[in-house]
Write an enzyme that holds these catalytic residues in place. Structure first.
Site, short mmCIF file in Angstrom:
data_model
loop_
_atom_site.label_atom_id
_atom_site.label_comp_id
_atom_site.label_asym_id
_atom_site.label_seq_id
_atom_site.Cartn_x
_atom_site.Cartn_y
_atom_site.Cartn_z
CG HIS A 90 -14.81 42.08 -3.48
ND1 HIS A 90 -14.38 40.88 -3.95
CD2 HIS A 90 -16.15 42.11 -3.69
CE1 HIS A 90 -15.41 40.20 -4.43
NE2 HIS A 90 -16.49 40.92 -4.29
CD GLU A 93 -19.45 43.83 -1.57
OE1 GLU A 93 -20.29 43.02 -2.01
OE2 GLU A 93 -18.65 44.45 -2.29
CD GLU A 170 -17.66 36.99 -6.41
OE1 GLU A 170 -18.84 36.97 -6.01
OE2 GLU A 170 -16.82 37.83 -6.04
#
Length: 482
Positions: A90, A93, A170
């Protein structure tokens, strides 16, 4: 979505078209550039090709609007991460939206916007994907810049530090800030005893804090190459032109040696319970995950029947669980189930219910158990099986209206090693499911030793000391010391 986006592919309630997005399919790899015959008339009538460097391409023609969806999927997800590096898939990404040898940091997104397009990306346990929606005459430009970042990523230390702060925030807001997410994370870890599916896609906080520039580059060099990717283009396009553009922009890129470990879980021998209490909880919830086969599991013959079972158990207000728990017994405000077989490894069948005010969790759980026991003893009603099958096939028909739905369905499946025919023929395979197969699948999966029951509860209030009770001798001595 986490980061640019994490598409979790979790068994969550209320997902429209969930079944069709998780149906499974892949293209057989080829050694030479070859246009392949489309599968016989089916759901999406996809056309496929394979480049000399191993890039597999899929084209789905949909002329409802003069737009093109350009997607690039990599077989590189959370289950591919090295030990101690959770969250690196992630994190990478995020970092792919930084610079390359030809584009400055952030310039990729500016080019997409300048061409009137929309973009995003997503990470799952099994794959990572990037996409752009653009006018069909902008497709070549999207291929050009996407191919550039497949091979030419440039990361500065500042880029890494900045994005690491973003993913940590996050994690705080999406996981730490949500009691239900904390419980879900713990329950998955309990279900998958050894498999990477028990690792959170976003990563464990203590490991995310240490992810470095070199970690990202190592993962990038290991997995980001044409032979580990699938290109999907859907919309008002010509299949021959898409292949020509793919050969021009992706064809020259070198292959990578992408390792893929196959982790196996030990036998499921004991039921597990995960209870999480939190003062932020306002609505308690009951959920249970059963360890279940996916399309690639040893018991894969149950996968289609399990999709029907999940549909009739808890997909809507007319389903068995909802009618029993909400309508007749009035114990819950909602109840349902879900299941998705498109995994490289095992999957899970998920049940959930929210108790009405004043209904104890113990009473609700016993009602769920009684309903399941009745199914295992008496089987599911044949008319419910037929209704669920028809609902799933209807969803497949409506999926044709969306360019992205078909692209997601096929690309998701490509990542797990199935065939285009598996996708195109999915409605027929669902139609072939019998009541006996559904009952056999239920008996195979609905075993408590294969389950994790997860309870989300409010924190118990502190007990007030009864009036007039004298402290014990030990407590009295401690008070005197103070």
């Amino acid at each position: 979505m986490l980061g640019r986006r994490i598409e979790r592919r979790l068994s969550r309630p209320g997902r429209a078209l969930a079944a069709i997005l998780l149906i499974g399919g892949a293209i057989a790899a080829g050694a030479a550039v070859a246009a392949e015959k489309p599968a016989r008339a089916g759901l999406f009538n996809a056309e496929t090709f394979t480049l000399k460097n191993g890039l597999r391409g899929v084209v789905i023609v949909n002329q409802r609007a003069p737009v093109a969806l350009h997607m690039l999927w990599y077989k590189a997800g959370a289950i591919d991460e090295p030990a101690g590096k959770s969250g690196i898939a992630h994190f990478l990404e995020h970092l792919l939206f930084k610079g390359t040898k030809t584009l400055k940091s952030g310039e990729f997104s500016k080019i997409v916007a300048a061409n009137g397009g929309q973009e995003n990306a997503f990470t799952s346990w099994d794959y990572t994907g990037y996409y752009q929606f653009v006018a069909k005459d902008r497709l070549a430009r999207m291929m050009e810049i996407e191919a550039d970042r497949m091979a030419n990523l440039v990361l500065s230390e500042n880029d890494v530090v900045q994005e690491r702060r973003v993913i940590l925030e996050e994690r705080r807001s999406r996981i730490e800030g949500r009691p239900s997410s904390i419980l879900w994370e713990q329950a998955r870890r309990a279900l998958y005893l050894n498999h990477g599916y028990g690792r959170p896609i976003i990563g464990w906080m203590h490991e995310m804090e240490r992810l470095s520039r070199q970690d990202a580059l190592d993962f990038y060099k290991r997995y980001y190459g044409p032979n580990n990717a699938v290109l999907v283009v859907a919309g008002d396009v010509d299949a021959g032109e898409v292949q020509r553009l793919a050969e021009k922009y992706y064809g020259p890129l070198p292959q990578v040696k992408a390792p893929h470990r196959k982790l196996l879980d030990p036998p499921q021998r004991a039921e597990r319970r995960v209870i999480y209490r939190d003062p932020r909880v306002r609505r308690p919830s009951f959920s249970r995950m059963y360890y279940a086969p996916g399309y690639n599991s040893r018991a894969a013959q149950h996968a289609y029947a399990l999709q029907v079972l999940a549909r009739l158990l808890g997909s809507s207000s007319t389903s068995l669980l909802y009618q029993s728990l909400v309508v007749r017994q009035k114990l819950a405000t909602t109840a349902g189930s879900d299941y998705g077989p498109s995994r490289r490894g095992p999957s899970s069948l998920y049940l959930y219910a929210l108790p009405k005010r004043g209904v104890s969790m113990d009473r609700l759980e016993k009602a769920v158990d009684a309903e399941l026991a009745g199914i295992l003893k008496n089987g599911v009603p044949e008319e419910d099986v037929e209704s669920a099958k028809q609902q799933l096939r209807d969803m497949a028909i409506f999926a044709r209206d969306s360019a992205r739905t078909g692209a997601n369905a096929i690309a998701t499946s490509l990542m797990i090693g199935r065939t285009v025919a598996d996708v195109e023929e999915w409605p027929a395979r669902i139609g072939a499911v019998t009541v006996d197969r559904v009952n056999a699948a239920a008996r195979h999966v609905l075993q408590r030793r294969k389950s994790v029951t997860a309870l989300l509860l409010p924190e118990e209030p502190a007990r007030a000391k009864p009036v007039g009770v004298k402290p014990s001798g030990a407590k009295k001595a401690e008070m005197q010391k103070q």
